[in-house]
Design a protein around this motif. Structure first.
Motif, PDB file in Angstrom:
ATOM      1  N   LEU A  18      -4.527   6.835   3.399  1.00 18.36           N
ATOM      2  CA  LEU A  18      -3.292   7.586   2.838  1.00 18.36           C
ATOM      3  C   LEU A  18      -2.471   8.223   4.197  1.00 18.36           C
ATOM      4  CD1 LEU A  18      -2.727   9.804  -0.191  1.00 18.36           C
ATOM      5  CD2 LEU A  18      -1.939  10.539   2.113  1.00 18.36           C
ATOM      6  N   ILE A  19      -3.486   9.097   4.905  1.00 22.00           N
ATOM      7  CA  ILE A  19      -3.098   9.468   5.977  1.00 22.00           C
ATOM      8  C   ILE A  19      -2.459   8.554   7.044  1.00 22.00           C
ATOM      9  CG2 ILE A  19      -3.801  11.054   7.933  1.00 22.00           C
ATOM     10  CD1 ILE A  19      -3.586  12.545   5.306  1.00 22.00           C
ATOM     11  N   TYR A  20      -2.953   7.312   6.949  1.00 16.60           N
ATOM     12  CA  TYR A  20      -2.605   6.470   8.110  1.00 16.60           C
ATOM     13  C   TYR A  20      -0.911   6.186   7.690  1.00 16.60           C
ATOM     14  CZ  TYR A  20      -1.467   1.840  10.113  1.00 16.60           C
ATOM     15  OH  TYR A  20      -0.739   0.722  10.724  1.00 16.60           O
ATOM     16  N   HIS A  21      -0.640   6.024   6.471  1.00 12.41           N
ATOM     17  CA  HIS A  21       0.868   5.868   5.814  1.00 12.41           C
ATOM     18  C   HIS A  21       1.592   7.059   6.010  1.00 12.41           C
ATOM     19  CE1 HIS A  21       0.478   1.729   4.863  1.00 12.41           C
ATOM     20  NE2 HIS A  21      -0.729   1.992   4.613  1.00 12.41           N
ATOM     21  N   PHE A  22       1.023   8.443   5.650  1.00  6.00           N
ATOM     22  CA  PHE A  22       1.723   9.607   5.566  1.00  6.00           C
ATOM     23  C   PHE A  22       0.869  10.536   6.078  1.00  6.00           C
ATOM     24  CE2 PHE A  22       2.925   7.046   1.802  1.00  6.00           C
ATOM     25  CZ  PHE A  22       4.456   6.757   1.979  1.00  6.00           C
ATOM     26  N   ALA A  23       1.188  11.318   7.361  1.00  3.44           N
ATOM     27  CA  ALA A  23       0.471  12.038   8.080  1.00  3.44           C
ATOM     28  C   ALA A  23       0.228  13.313   7.239  1.00  3.44           C
ATOM     29  CB  ALA A  23       1.295  12.513   9.350  1.00  3.44           C
ATOM     30  N   ALA A  33      -0.984  18.507  -6.794  1.00  6.23           N
ATOM     31  CA  ALA A  33      -1.774  17.493  -6.446  1.00  6.23           C
ATOM     32  C   ALA A  33      -2.482  17.377  -5.169  1.00  6.23           C
ATOM     33  CB  ALA A  33      -1.118  16.432  -7.346  1.00  6.23           C
ATOM     34  N   THR A  34      -3.838  16.983  -5.115  1.00  4.72           N
ATOM     35  CA  THR A  34      -4.438  16.780  -3.656  1.00  4.72           C
ATOM     36  C   THR A  34      -4.221  15.497  -3.398  1.00  4.72           C
ATOM     37  OG1 THR A  34      -6.348  16.129  -4.487  1.00  4.72           O
ATOM     38  CG2 THR A  34      -6.044  18.566  -4.410  1.00  4.72           C
ATOM     39  N   LEU A  35      -4.397  15.243  -1.862  1.00  4.96           N
ATOM     40  CA  LEU A  35      -4.205  13.920  -1.233  1.00  4.96           C
ATOM     41  C   LEU A  35      -5.262  13.086  -1.862  1.00  4.96           C
ATOM     42  CD1 LEU A  35      -3.285  14.921   2.535  1.00  4.96           C
ATOM     43  CD2 LEU A  35      -1.676  13.784   0.602  1.00  4.96           C
ATOM     44  N   ASP A  36      -6.632  13.676  -2.226  1.00  7.03           N
ATOM     45  CA  ASP A  36      -7.484  12.956  -2.408  1.00  7.03           C
ATOM     46  C   ASP A  36      -7.388  12.500  -3.826  1.00  7.03           C
ATOM     47  OD1 ASP A  36      -9.475  13.464  -0.171  1.00  7.03           O
ATOM     48  OD2 ASP A  36     -10.099  15.397  -1.173  1.00  7.03           O
ATOM     49  N   GLU A  37      -6.806  13.152  -4.650  1.00  7.09           N
ATOM     50  CA  GLU A  37      -6.147  12.521  -6.108  1.00  7.09           C
ATOM     51  C   GLU A  37      -5.320  11.377  -5.787  1.00  7.09           C
ATOM     52  OE1 GLU A  37      -6.505  16.535  -8.919  1.00  7.09           O
ATOM     53  OE2 GLU A  37      -4.644  16.276  -7.448  1.00  7.09           O
ATOM     54  N   ILE A  38      -4.463  11.669  -4.918  1.00  8.57           N
ATOM     55  CA  ILE A  38      -3.222  10.425  -4.959  1.00  8.57           C
ATOM     56  C   ILE A  38      -3.908   9.412  -4.178  1.00  8.57           C
ATOM     57  CG2 ILE A  38      -1.332   9.802  -3.532  1.00  8.57           C
ATOM     58  CD1 ILE A  38      -0.648  13.188  -3.938  1.00  8.57           C
ATOM     59  N   ALA A  39      -4.748   9.471  -3.287  1.00  9.71           N
ATOM     60  CA  ALA A  39      -5.437   8.501  -2.567  1.00  9.71           C
ATOM     61  C   ALA A  39      -6.313   7.500  -3.502  1.00  9.71           C
ATOM     62  CB  ALA A  39      -6.289   8.829  -1.453  1.00  9.71           C
ATOM     63  N   ARG A  40      -7.026   8.400  -4.275  1.00 10.34           N
ATOM     64  CA  ARG A  40      -8.012   7.618  -5.364  1.00 10.34           C
ATOM     65  C   ARG A  40      -7.088   6.668  -6.506  1.00 10.34           C
ATOM     66  NH1 ARG A  40     -11.009  11.676  -5.918  1.00 10.34           N
ATOM     67  NH2 ARG A  40      -9.582  12.878  -7.424  1.00 10.34           N
ATOM     68  N   HIS A  41      -6.096   7.385  -6.967  1.00 14.38           N
ATOM     69  CA  HIS A  41      -5.298   7.025  -7.977  1.00 14.38           C
ATOM     70  C   HIS A  41      -4.503   5.593  -7.245  1.00 14.38           C
ATOM     71  CE1 HIS A  41      -3.104   6.677 -11.688  1.00 14.38           C
ATOM     72  NE2 HIS A  41      -1.828   6.596 -10.676  1.00 14.38           N
ATOM     73  N   ALA A  42      -4.271   5.587  -6.018  1.00 16.60           N
ATOM     74  CA  ALA A  42      -3.581   4.455  -5.409  1.00 16.60           C
ATOM     75  C   ALA A  42      -4.633   3.295  -4.985  1.00 16.60           C
ATOM     76  CB  ALA A  42      -2.653   4.854  -4.026  1.00 16.60           C
ATOM     77  N   GLY A  43      -6.048   3.860  -4.908  1.00 15.57           N
ATOM     78  CA  GLY A  43      -6.884   2.860  -4.765  1.00 15.57           C
ATOM     79  C   GLY A  43      -7.394   2.640  -3.116  1.00 15.57           C
ATOM     80  N   VAL A  44      -7.015   3.749  -2.423  1.00 17.10           N
ATOM     81  CA  VAL A  44      -7.279   3.751  -0.881  1.00 17.10           C
ATOM     82  C   VAL A  44      -7.974   4.886  -0.387  1.00 17.10           C
ATOM     83  CG1 VAL A  44      -4.944   2.478  -0.780  1.00 17.10           C
ATOM     84  CG2 VAL A  44      -5.032   5.079  -0.364  1.00 17.10           C
ATOM     85  N   SER A  45      -8.500   4.930   0.454  1.00 17.68           N
ATOM     86  CA  SER A  45      -9.105   5.995   0.839  1.00 17.68           C
ATOM     87  C   SER A  45      -8.256   7.045   1.543  1.00 17.68           C
ATOM     88  CB  SER A  45     -10.131   5.652   2.046  1.00 17.68           C
ATOM     89  OG  SER A  45      -9.028   5.068   3.305  1.00 17.68           O
ATOM     90  N   LYS A  46      -8.762   8.344   1.767  1.00 12.39           N
ATOM     91  CA  LYS A  46      -7.837   9.390   2.078  1.00 12.39           C
ATOM     92  C   LYS A  46      -7.447   9.094   3.773  1.00 12.39           C
ATOM     93  CE  LYS A  46      -7.148  14.469   2.776  1.00 12.39           C
ATOM     94  NZ  LYS A  46      -8.114  15.664   2.705  1.00 12.39           N
ATOM     95  N   GLY A  47      -8.217   8.436   4.413  1.00  9.49           N
ATOM     96  CA  GLY A  47      -7.769   8.012   5.699  1.00  9.49           C
ATOM     97  C   GLY A  47      -6.627   7.136   5.527  1.00  9.49           C
ATOM     98  N   THR A 103       0.907  -1.212  -0.027  1.00  6.65           N
ATOM     99  CA  THR A 103      -0.104  -0.040   0.115  1.00  6.65           C
ATOM    100  C   THR A 103       0.886   1.374  -0.093  1.00  6.65           C
ATOM    101  OG1 THR A 103      -1.820  -1.218   0.972  1.00  6.65           O
ATOM    102  CG2 THR A 103      -1.748   1.079   1.301  1.00  6.65           C
ATOM    103  N   ARG A 104       1.880   1.201   0.865  1.00  5.95           N
ATOM    104  CA  ARG A 104       2.862   2.559   0.845  1.00  5.95           C
ATOM    105  C   ARG A 104       3.389   2.506  -0.631  1.00  5.95           C
ATOM    106  NH1 ARG A 104       5.317   5.086   5.158  1.00  5.95           N
ATOM    107  NH2 ARG A 104       7.239   5.894   4.443  1.00  5.95           N
ATOM    108  N   ARG A 105       3.855   1.692  -1.046  1.00  3.11           N
ATOM    109  CA  ARG A 105       4.383   1.748  -2.470  1.00  3.11           C
ATOM    110  C   ARG A 105       3.414   2.167  -3.395  1.00  3.11           C
ATOM    111  NH1 ARG A 105       8.996   2.571  -3.921  1.00  3.11           N
ATOM    112  NH2 ARG A 105       7.843   4.142  -4.982  1.00  3.11           N
TER     113      ARG A 105
END
Length: 195
Positions: free
Chosen positions: A47-52, A31-45, A12-14
């Motif tokens: 993403l925040i779990y891995h990167f504060a 680029a927003t955290l929402d865009e990054i999370a969506r592209h990675a297939g994870v929730s914004k939460g 997930t981190r990768r």
């Protein structure tokens, strides 16, 4: 969007780092955290779990790119080579290695360029560059030889940015010549080196 089944935290981190790289390449550092999370297939939460924070994610992405290049250099060290210039030869091989994917090389170069617009990343890259330069200068080559070899390899390695390939006979010949320059102590001693 919970955790993707079967994906480890490391996976997930990768995926988040890869998604951040893609988002920043296409949308810039805004680029927003929402865009990054969506592209990675994870929730914004997730993403925040891995990167504060976005800053933490961007710094980790830069660290990952720098570590990847260092691994390429280390992977090209010849264990049988104990002569001066050993690390420089590995550096040249890493920079001029034929790329399996020239587009990926261009993307990585563009990404690190974009990331260095962030002051904390610029500081990180500057520190890494100082460390790399110290390692190259401690490699036992005369300063002028080192400067010539590194400048040539650095310059040619940027060819993908301009649509040129580094996987062609002329570049392979240049790589051999640069390596040869690092192995010519007889002519080093004949030149008037200034301190």
């Amino acid at each position: 969007m919970g955790r993707t089944a079967g994906r480890s935290p490391e996976d997930t981190r990768r995926a988040l780092l890869d998604a951040a790289g893609e988002a920043i390449r296409t949308r810039g550092v805004n680029a927003t955290l929402d865009e990054i999370a969506r592209h990675a297939g994870v929730s914004k939460g997730g993403l925040i779990y891995h990167f504060a924070s976005k800053d933490e994610l961007i710094l980790e992405l830069a660290r990952d790119l720098l570590a990847s290049f260092r691994a390429q250099v280390e992977g090209r060290l010849d264990p049988a080579d104990t002569e001066p210039g050993r690390y420089t030869r590995a550096y040249v091989r890493a920079l001029l290695a034929p790329a399996a994917d020239e587009v990926a090389v261009r993307k990585a170069m563009a990404l690190i360029t974009q990331l260095t617009t962030v002051p904390a990343v610029a500081e990180l890259v500057d520190a890494d560059t100082r460390q790399l330069n110290a390692e190259l200068h401690a490699d036992g080559l005369p300063p002028d030889v080192l400067t010539l070899v590194i400048a040539a390899a650095d310059g040619v390695s940027s060819a993908p940015l301009w649509g040129e390939t580094v996987d062609r006979p002329a570049i392979r010949q240049l790589e051999r010549r640069l390596i040869q320059l690092t192995r010519q102590p007889a002519w080093w001693q004949q030149l008037p080196w200034e301190e």
